[in-house]
Motif scaffolding. Structure first.
Motif, PDB file in Angstrom:
ATOM      1  N   GLY A  51      62.828  -0.031 -36.375  1.00 53.97           N
ATOM      2  CA  GLY A  51      61.761   0.609 -37.131  1.00 53.97           C
ATOM      3  C   GLY A  51      61.669   2.087 -36.856  1.00 53.97           C
ATOM      4  N   ARG A  52      60.726   2.742 -37.528  1.00 52.15           N
ATOM      5  CA  ARG A  52      60.531   4.180 -37.354  1.00 52.15           C
ATOM      6  C   ARG A  52      59.684   4.492 -36.134  1.00 52.15           C
ATOM      7  N   ASP A  53      59.052   3.481 -35.564  1.00 53.26           N
ATOM      8  CA  ASP A  53      58.280   3.646 -34.332  1.00 53.26           C
ATOM      9  C   ASP A  53      59.216   4.062 -33.200  1.00 53.26           C
ATOM     10  N   PRO A  54      58.910   5.148 -32.477  1.00 50.48           N
ATOM     11  CA  PRO A  54      59.785   5.571 -31.369  1.00 50.48           C
ATOM     12  C   PRO A  54      59.946   4.515 -30.290  1.00 50.48           C
ATOM     13  N   ALA A  55      59.006   3.546 -30.224  1.00 52.27           N
ATOM     14  CA  ALA A  55      59.084   2.505 -29.210  1.00 52.27           C
ATOM     15  C   ALA A  55      59.991   1.349 -29.617  1.00 52.27           C
ATOM     16  N   ALA A  56      60.531   1.370 -30.843  1.00 49.95           N
ATOM     17  CA  ALA A  56      61.427   0.293 -31.281  1.00 49.95           C
ATOM     18  C   ALA A  56      62.710   0.309 -30.461  1.00 49.95           C
ATOM     19  N   ASP A  57      63.348  -0.851 -30.345  1.00 51.09           N
ATOM     20  CA  ASP A  57      64.634  -0.909 -29.631  1.00 51.09           C
ATOM     21  C   ASP A  57      65.682  -0.048 -30.331  1.00 51.09           C
ATOM     22  N   ILE A  58      65.649  -0.052 -31.668  1.00 53.21           N
ATOM     23  CA  ILE A  58      66.475   0.874 -32.458  1.00 53.21           C
ATOM     24  C   ILE A  58      65.502   1.730 -33.258  1.00 53.21           C
TER      25      ILE A  58
END
Length: 223
Positions: A51-58
């Protein structure tokens, strides 16, 4: 959803070869800067968030068409699946087809999220692709004197800079005092010996240089 094609550098191909040798599935994608990224799916990992969330694994933070929580990759038994349960605004795609829910992945599937493409590599198939390279690492292949000279000339720019491309046929010919046609003939033999004949033409030379340098068939004093 056009995806820009970028030619892989020798250093990037070395990273892929190293990932293939782990015998685990892995993912390959490019950031907006064009840099290559890899994520090896280790046996203790069972979920990957995208996802676009900086906390996503990708974290696909640069892609405005990607939702903050866009999709998941989940391991079910020994197989990986793509899961999109309607969290994303623009959907998730595999090989151009939208995924409504869950889809099992196979080697070289092209996963598309917004304008970003991620390639899934499956361990069993990836390992088979590089069996010759692995064997070469254990038992360095014997090259004829001229094959060795051609290999050294091919790899010299890559050895000096990992971002460089292998030498051209003309540059090799000038270094080893052969005609361009003779260089091409020697390279064809090396492509076959290293199991690279089935690769796209524009990838063969880069893969050959990376494989030779990783194999140990040449030493530092050769350069």
């Amino acid at each position: 959803m056009g995806v820009q094609r970028v030619r892989q550098t020798p250093a990037e191909l070395k990273e892929i070869i190293a990932a293939e040798r782990t015998a685990n599935p892995f993912l390959i994608w490019r950031a907006d800067s064009g840099s290559q990224h890899l994520l090896v799916l280790e046996p203790d990992r069972w979920r990957v968030s995208i996802g676009r969330d900086p906390a996503a694994d990708i974290p696909l933070t640069w892609d405005r068409e990607v939702s903050r929580a866009h999709a998941l990759l989940e391991r079910m038994g020994h197989r990986w699946t793509l899961v999109d349960d309607g969290l994303s605004r623009h959907g998730s795609y595999v090989n151009g087809a939208q995924v409504p829910g869950r889809r099992q992945l196979v080697d070289r599937d092209r996963l598309c999220f917004g304008s970003t493409e991620i390639t899934f590599r499956e361990a069993a198939v990836a390992a088979a692709d590089v069996t010759a390279s692995i064997a070469v690492s254990v038992r360095p292949m014997t090259l004829s004197p001229m094959q060795r000279n051609v290999a050294i000339a091919l790899c010299r720019p890559v050895r000096e800079s990992e971002s460089a491309m292998p030498a051209t046929n003309r540059a090799i010919a000038d270094e080893v005092f052969l005609s361009v046609d003779a260089v091409k003939a020697h390279l064809r033999v090396l492509f076959a010996r290293y199991g690279l004949n089935d690769l796209p033409q524009n990838e063969k030379r880069v893969r050959l240089a990376a494989t030779i340098l990783a194999s140990g068939v040449l030493s530092a004093r050769d350069f």
